[in-house]
Motif scaffolding. Structure first.
Motif, mmCIF file in Angstrom:
data_model
loop_
_atom_site.group_PDB
_atom_site.id
_atom_site.type_symbol
_atom_site.label_atom_id
_atom_site.label_comp_id
_atom_site.label_asym_id
_atom_site.label_seq_id
_atom_site.Cartn_x
_atom_site.Cartn_y
_atom_site.Cartn_z
ATOM 1 N N GLN A 140 0.820 -1.211 0.000
ATOM 2 C CA GLN A 140 0.000 0.000 0.000
ATOM 3 C C GLN A 140 0.857 1.265 0.000
ATOM 4 O O GLN A 140 0.518 2.260 -0.653
ATOM 5 N N LEU A 141 1.968 1.228 0.726
ATOM 6 C CA LEU A 141 2.868 2.382 0.729
ATOM 7 C C LEU A 141 3.504 2.581 -0.643
ATOM 8 O O LEU A 141 3.630 3.710 -1.129
ATOM 9 N N LYS A 142 3.896 1.502 -1.293
ATOM 10 C CA LYS A 142 4.471 1.591 -2.633
ATOM 11 C C LYS A 142 3.468 2.199 -3.614
ATOM 12 O O LYS A 142 3.820 3.047 -4.442
ATOM 13 N N LYS A 143 2.207 1.737 -3.526
ATOM 14 C CA LYS A 143 1.173 2.247 -4.423
ATOM 15 C C LYS A 143 0.817 3.699 -4.113
ATOM 16 O O LYS A 143 0.402 4.441 -5.007
ATOM 17 N N THR A 144 0.971 4.087 -2.856
ATOM 18 C CA THR A 144 0.649 5.459 -2.464
ATOM 19 C C THR A 144 1.708 6.437 -2.940
ATOM 20 O O THR A 144 1.394 7.479 -3.525
ATOM 21 N N PHE A 145 2.978 6.119 -2.719
ATOM 22 C CA PHE A 145 4.058 7.045 -3.060
ATOM 23 C C PHE A 145 4.523 6.907 -4.510
ATOM 24 O O PHE A 145 4.833 7.902 -5.156
ATOM 25 N N GLN A 146 4.618 5.678 -5.006
ATOM 26 C CA GLN A 146 5.098 5.420 -6.373
ATOM 27 C C GLN A 146 6.356 6.251 -6.674
ATOM 28 O O GLN A 146 6.413 7.002 -7.654
ATOM 29 N N ARG A 147 7.337 6.059 -5.839
ATOM 30 C CA ARG A 147 8.600 6.783 -5.985
ATOM 31 C C ARG A 147 9.478 6.130 -7.046
ATOM 32 O O ARG A 147 9.521 4.906 -7.160
ATOM 33 N N HIS A 148 10.196 6.935 -7.799
ATOM 34 C CA HIS A 148 11.082 6.433 -8.840
ATOM 35 C C HIS A 148 12.374 5.891 -8.219
ATOM 36 O O HIS A 148 12.951 6.516 -7.326
ATOM 37 N N ARG A 149 12.825 4.758 -8.697
ATOM 38 C CA ARG A 149 14.057 4.157 -8.198
ATOM 39 C C ARG A 149 15.275 4.938 -8.702
ATOM 40 O O ARG A 149 15.215 5.568 -9.776
ATOM 41 N N ARG A 162 -0.608 8.243 -5.877
ATOM 42 C CA ARG A 162 -1.607 7.179 -5.943
ATOM 43 C C ARG A 162 -2.186 6.964 -7.329
ATOM 44 O O ARG A 162 -2.557 5.834 -7.699
ATOM 45 N N ASN A 163 -2.284 7.988 -8.107
ATOM 46 C CA ASN A 163 -2.896 7.876 -9.431
ATOM 47 C C ASN A 163 -1.891 7.580 -10.541
ATOM 48 O O ASN A 163 -2.224 7.684 -11.723
ATOM 49 N N GLY A 164 -0.690 7.214 -10.179
ATOM 50 C CA GLY A 164 0.335 6.926 -11.178
ATOM 51 C C GLY A 164 0.133 5.581 -11.862
ATOM 52 O O GLY A 164 -0.866 4.884 -11.652
ATOM 53 N N SER A 165 1.125 5.193 -12.638
ATOM 54 C CA SER A 165 1.041 3.959 -13.431
ATOM 55 C C SER A 165 1.310 2.703 -12.612
ATOM 56 O O SER A 165 1.189 1.593 -13.116
ATOM 57 N N LYS A 166 1.730 2.879 -11.362
ATOM 58 C CA LYS A 166 2.092 1.765 -10.467
ATOM 59 C C LYS A 166 3.325 1.015 -10.971
ATOM 60 O O LYS A 166 3.546 -0.151 -10.619
#
Length: 266
Positions: A140-149, A162-166
């Protein structure tokens, strides 16, 4: 030594501090039957102080790392690669992979129930439940932040939210959270064994550092993953204490999954 190199090595200590409460707990003096009746250990007071301080200080540390250190730590980790560091990284990184956690859990479960080792049974039950809690929280945290590696080449502060491409799921580190879940479980259950907590948390810390070294995560991702794993294990351990007398836990594990069933005993 450059500032960035200093911060990179300091991160080892920063991640490891999450283990201090467990290590200290193992070193606490215990009353024995042969102790003098006149000698009474003072009761611990204000037990809430340390948890409150840590709950404020640790998130602050993650934020400070994110704002000030992430880029420097990442640059230094990539510039300072050696054959020995690469060997260590490759040796430990899979310990945090879900598949390897499931295999370890399955093997340990078989041994625990076959040998009727009650303490180890509790460990595998808590481990299985902790991994389930950790998996949900981390996902859920990954889907919420969707931070770039960092290996994308994008800046440290690139988020799709949250609204990103996941597709981008850098924060927090799942390898690290898995490793710290397992480490916390065994450090908690085996408090009587003084070597367990240092060894368990050292391995978990190496897993986190390997993710930075492999350019897969930022330093703050690893710090957050350590916290999520630690809290997941503690939550499951608390749940086990409350309901273990009424509920039978049956852990299950496969190559690509881990779960547990609960049976209420009337």
């Amino acid at each position: 030594m450059s500032l960035h190199r200093s911060l990179y090595y300091v991160l080892i200590g920063i991640v490891f501090i999450i283990s201090i409460p467990e290590i200290n707990a193992q070193q606490s003096p215990q009353m024995t039957d042969t102790a003098s009746d006149s000698f009474i250990l003072p009761k611990k007071k204000n037990k809430w102080i340390a948890p409150v301080v840590i709950s404020v200080a640790y998130p602050t540390l993650i934020y400070v790392c994110y704002k000030n250190w992430d880029t420097g730590i990442q640059d230094e980790s990539q510039e300072g690669k050696t054959a020995f560091k690469t060997f260590i990284s490759k040796s430990v990184t899979n310990l945090g992979l879900g598949k390897y956690q499931a295999l370890g859990l399955a093997g340990t479960s078989i041994f625990a129930f076959a040998s009727r080792n009650e303490k180890l049974k509790r460990a595998v039950i808590t481990w299985a439940g902790g991994l389930v809690i950790n998996s949900i929280l981390t996902d859920q945290l990954k889907k919420t932040f969707q931070r770039h590696r960092p290996n994308t080449g994008d800046p440290y502060n690139s988020f799709d939210w949250r609204n990103g491409s996941k597709f981008h799921k850098s924060f927090p580190s799942a390898h690290t959270s898995n490793a710290f879940t397992a480490a916390t479980v065994f450090a908690t259950i085996y408090k009587d064994k003084k070597w367990v907590a240092p060894v368990a948390f050292s391995l978990a810390t190496l897993v986190g550092l390997s993710r930075i070294y492999d350019n897969a995560h930022w330093g703050s991702d690893v710090l957050a993953g350590a916290a999520v794993g630690f809290l997941s294990a503690k939550a499951m351990n608390a749940l086990y204490k409350v309901v273990s007398k009424k509920i039978l836990f049956l852990p299950q594990a496969g190559i690509n999954y881990y779960s547990f069933n609960m049976i209420y005993q009337f």
